[in-house]
Motif scaffolding. Structure first.
Motif, PDB file in Angstrom:
ATOM      1  N   GLY A  52      23.941  42.703 -11.632  1.00 39.89           N
ATOM      2  CA  GLY A  52      22.796  42.225 -10.864  1.00 39.89           C
ATOM      3  C   GLY A  52      22.605  40.732 -10.936  1.00 39.89           C
ATOM      4  N   SER A  53      22.169  40.163  -9.826  1.00 41.46           N
ATOM      5  CA  SER A  53      21.901  38.730  -9.750  1.00 41.46           C
ATOM      6  C   SER A  53      20.843  38.473  -8.692  1.00 41.46           C
ATOM      7  CB  SER A  53      23.175  37.960  -9.375  1.00 41.46           C
ATOM      8  OG  SER A  53      22.887  36.608  -9.045  1.00 41.46           O
ATOM      9  N   PRO A  54      19.985  37.469  -8.907  1.00 36.25           N
ATOM     10  CA  PRO A  54      19.127  37.042  -7.794  1.00 36.25           C
ATOM     11  C   PRO A  54      19.991  36.420  -6.705  1.00 36.25           C
ATOM     12  CG  PRO A  54      18.969  35.505  -9.634  1.00 36.25           C
ATOM     13  CD  PRO A  54      19.778  36.664 -10.111  1.00 36.25           C
ATOM     14  N   THR A  55      19.465  36.376  -5.502  1.00 40.68           N
ATOM     15  CA  THR A  55      20.227  35.775  -4.413  1.00 40.68           C
ATOM     16  C   THR A  55      20.041  34.263  -4.389  1.00 40.68           C
ATOM     17  OG1 THR A  55      20.643  35.807  -2.025  1.00 40.68           O
ATOM     18  CG2 THR A  55      18.388  36.145  -2.731  1.00 40.68           C
ATOM     19  N   ARG A  56      21.102  33.576  -4.114  1.00 45.63           N
ATOM     20  CA  ARG A  56      21.090  32.120  -3.927  1.00 45.63           C
ATOM     21  C   ARG A  56      21.783  31.824  -2.610  1.00 45.63           C
ATOM     22  NH1 ARG A  56      17.980  32.702  -7.392  1.00 45.63           N
ATOM     23  NH2 ARG A  56      17.860  31.701  -9.452  1.00 45.63           N
ATOM     24  N   GLY A 108      22.046  33.648  -0.006  1.00 44.19           N
ATOM     25  CA  GLY A 108      22.819  34.791   0.456  1.00 44.19           C
ATOM     26  C   GLY A 108      24.004  35.138  -0.408  1.00 44.19           C
ATOM     27  N   ASN A 109      24.052  34.609  -1.618  1.00 46.49           N
ATOM     28  CA  ASN A 109      25.171  34.897  -2.517  1.00 46.49           C
ATOM     29  C   ASN A 109      24.635  35.036  -3.933  1.00 46.49           C
ATOM     30  OD1 ASN A 109      27.828  35.162  -3.515  1.00 46.49           O
ATOM     31  ND2 ASN A 109      28.588  33.681  -2.013  1.00 46.49           N
ATOM     32  N   MET A 110      25.489  35.463  -4.860  1.00 47.28           N
ATOM     33  CA  MET A 110      25.059  35.597  -6.245  1.00 47.28           C
ATOM     34  C   MET A 110      24.786  34.233  -6.850  1.00 47.28           C
ATOM     35  SD  MET A 110      28.559  36.545  -8.342  1.00 47.28           S
ATOM     36  CE  MET A 110      29.450  37.328  -6.996  1.00 47.28           C
ATOM     37  N   ALA A 111      23.974  34.201  -7.896  1.00 50.42           N
ATOM     38  CA  ALA A 111      23.645  32.956  -8.581  1.00 50.42           C
ATOM     39  C   ALA A 111      24.863  32.422  -9.334  1.00 50.42           C
ATOM     40  CB  ALA A 111      22.485  33.191  -9.548  1.00 50.42           C
ATOM     41  N   THR A 162      11.903  36.614  -0.651  1.00 51.42           N
ATOM     42  CA  THR A 162      11.406  36.961   0.682  1.00 51.42           C
ATOM     43  C   THR A 162      12.131  38.203   1.191  1.00 51.42           C
ATOM     44  OG1 THR A 162      13.030  35.537   1.795  1.00 51.42           O
ATOM     45  CG2 THR A 162      10.896  34.549   1.256  1.00 51.42           C
ATOM     46  N   GLN A 163      11.520  38.860   2.169  1.00 51.37           N
ATOM     47  CA  GLN A 163      12.065  40.106   2.706  1.00 51.37           C
ATOM     48  C   GLN A 163      13.462  39.917   3.285  1.00 51.37           C
ATOM     49  OE1 GLN A 163      10.366  43.299   2.829  1.00 51.37           O
ATOM     50  NE2 GLN A 163      12.425  43.964   3.284  1.00 51.37           N
ATOM     51  N   HIS A 164      13.701  38.796   3.940  1.00 49.99           N
ATOM     52  CA  HIS A 164      14.990  38.568   4.601  1.00 49.99           C
ATOM     53  C   HIS A 164      15.714  37.395   3.951  1.00 49.99           C
ATOM     54  CE1 HIS A 164      13.758  41.467   7.585  1.00 49.99           C
ATOM     55  NE2 HIS A 164      12.625  40.812   7.741  1.00 49.99           N
ATOM     56  N   GLY A 165      15.702  37.377   2.631  1.00 50.12           N
ATOM     57  CA  GLY A 165      16.279  36.258   1.887  1.00 50.12           C
ATOM     58  C   GLY A 165      17.737  36.406   1.516  1.00 50.12           C
ATOM     59  N   GLY A 166      18.452  37.338   2.140  1.00 46.85           N
ATOM     60  CA  GLY A 166      19.875  37.465   1.873  1.00 46.85           C
ATOM     61  C   GLY A 166      20.237  38.586   0.918  1.00 46.85           C
ATOM     62  N   GLN A 167      19.389  39.612   0.805  1.00 47.68           N
ATOM     63  CA  GLN A 167      19.679  40.707  -0.120  1.00 47.68           C
ATOM     64  C   GLN A 167      21.026  41.367   0.182  1.00 47.68           C
ATOM     65  OE1 GLN A 167      16.577  43.623  -0.432  1.00 47.68           O
ATOM     66  NE2 GLN A 167      15.005  42.132  -0.912  1.00 47.68           N
ATOM     67  N   GLU A 168      21.217  41.753   1.430  1.00 48.21           N
ATOM     68  CA  GLU A 168      22.419  42.522   1.750  1.00 48.21           C
ATOM     69  C   GLU A 168      23.679  41.688   1.641  1.00 48.21           C
ATOM     70  OE1 GLU A 168      21.738  44.536   5.463  1.00 48.21           O
ATOM     71  OE2 GLU A 168      20.389  45.983   4.523  1.00 48.21           O
ATOM     72  N   SER A 169      23.643  40.435   2.076  1.00 41.57           N
ATOM     73  CA  SER A 169      24.838  39.600   1.946  1.00 41.57           C
ATOM     74  C   SER A 169      25.158  39.328   0.484  1.00 41.57           C
ATOM     75  CB  SER A 169      24.672  38.278   2.718  1.00 41.57           C
ATOM     76  OG  SER A 169      23.595  37.515   2.204  1.00 41.57           O
ATOM     77  N   LEU A 171      24.520  41.386  -2.052  1.00 43.19           N
ATOM     78  CA  LEU A 171      25.106  42.612  -2.590  1.00 43.19           C
ATOM     79  C   LEU A 171      26.552  42.779  -2.134  1.00 43.19           C
ATOM     80  CD1 LEU A 171      22.040  44.966  -2.092  1.00 43.19           C
ATOM     81  CD2 LEU A 171      22.937  44.135  -4.280  1.00 43.19           C
ATOM     82  N   LEU A 172      26.806  42.524  -0.865  1.00 41.37           N
ATOM     83  CA  LEU A 172      28.162  42.684  -0.342  1.00 41.37           C
ATOM     84  C   LEU A 172      29.138  41.702  -0.980  1.00 41.37           C
ATOM     85  CD1 LEU A 172      27.283  43.278   3.413  1.00 41.37           C
ATOM     86  CD2 LEU A 172      28.403  44.918   1.895  1.00 41.37           C
ATOM     87  N   THR A 173      28.706  40.458  -1.151  1.00 47.77           N
ATOM     88  CA  THR A 173      29.621  39.474  -1.743  1.00 47.77           C
ATOM     89  C   THR A 173      29.800  39.717  -3.240  1.00 47.77           C
ATOM     90  OG1 THR A 173      27.777  37.891  -1.888  1.00 47.77           O
ATOM     91  CG2 THR A 173      29.260  37.678  -0.016  1.00 47.77           C
ATOM     92  N   MET A 174      28.825  40.333  -3.900  1.00 48.63           N
ATOM     93  CA  MET A 174      28.997  40.689  -5.313  1.00 48.63           C
ATOM     94  C   MET A 174      30.030  41.807  -5.468  1.00 48.63           C
ATOM     95  SD  MET A 174      25.089  40.549  -6.739  1.00 48.63           S
ATOM     96  CE  MET A 174      25.516  41.121  -8.377  1.00 48.63           C
ATOM     97  N   MET A 175      30.198  42.603  -4.424  1.00 51.50           N
ATOM     98  CA  MET A 175      31.192  43.679  -4.498  1.00 51.50           C
ATOM     99  C   MET A 175      32.623  43.151  -4.460  1.00 51.50           C
ATOM    100  SD  MET A 175      29.585  46.460  -1.875  1.00 51.50           S
ATOM    101  CE  MET A 175      28.003  47.256  -2.144  1.00 51.50           C
TER     102      MET A 175
END
Length: 203
Positions: free
Chosen positions: A75-79, A81-84, A116-123, A125-129
């Motif tokens: 897990g990581s906060p988004t930065r 649209g990517n991991m920290a 924020t609601q649209h702060g890059g959660q999905e991108s 998660l996808l890039t962390m994969m």
């Protein structure tokens, strides 16, 4: 015991809160235990190295933690649209594990938080994969058979649990976010137990 490593970086506590819920999900499965680990911060300027043990919270992760686990939640906060950077920096130092195939065939999943609601959660998660796939891990998400995934009005995606760190809500995980984080933990634990003894066929 089946060991599920819950590896995270958290700046203000939201991702750490998700990590604790993932760990609760792991612990709900008989024969599984959660191992909570974090990574040290990094900074653009040179400064004194972080102490080898954090002053509070989870210990810093080592390569041995990844080598010895049976499954991994990251897990990581988004930065943007990517991991920290601290999580990316840690992963960049895992070439030794890649050469060994140490994570190949192990179930893995990801989680994140945004302000924020649209702060890059999905991108995020996808890039962390992506590095997990390079390591040969078996990446798990969250299926829509989980009702909270359809009911949530905050965090939660099919790619993994997430949290919207709204100051209006006191920065607390809501019930759906908690349930989805626990679901990831359960799924990883169950998958790791089911795959026990079969990893050689997945490497």
């Amino acid at each position: 015991m089946t060991r599920v490593l819950v590896l995270f970086y958290s700046r203000h506590g939201s991702t750490a809160a998700l990590a604790r819920q993932v760990a609760r999900g792991v612990a709900s499965v008989s024969g599984a235990e959660a191992i909570l680990r974090t990574v040290p911060p990094v900074a653009p300027e040179t400064r004194a190295a972080s102490p080898p043990v954090p002053e509070e919270g989870a210990p810093y992760a080592t390569l041995a933690d990844l080598r010895e686990c049976d499954a991994l939640a990251m897990g990581s906060p988004t930065r943007f649209g990517n991991m920290a950077a601290p999580m990316k920096y840690f992963l960049d130092g895992t070439s030794e594990l890649w050469l060994e195939g140490a994570l190949s065939g192990k179930p893995a999943g990801v989680f994140t938080s945004t302000s924020t609601q649209h702060g890059g959660q999905e991108s995020t998660l996808l890039t962390m994969m992506v590095p997990l796939l390079h390591h040969g891990a078996l990446v798990l998400g969250l299926p829509y058979t989980l009702q909270p995934l359809s009911d949530t009005r905050s965090g939660g995606t099919p790619y993994g649990p997430s949290h919207v760190a709204s100051s209006a809500a006191g920065n607390r995980l809501d019930e759906h976010e908690q349930a989805l984080a626990r679901a990831l933990g359960r799924r990883l634990a169950v998958a790791a137990i089911a795959l026990a003894g079969h990893r050689d066929g997945l490497r």
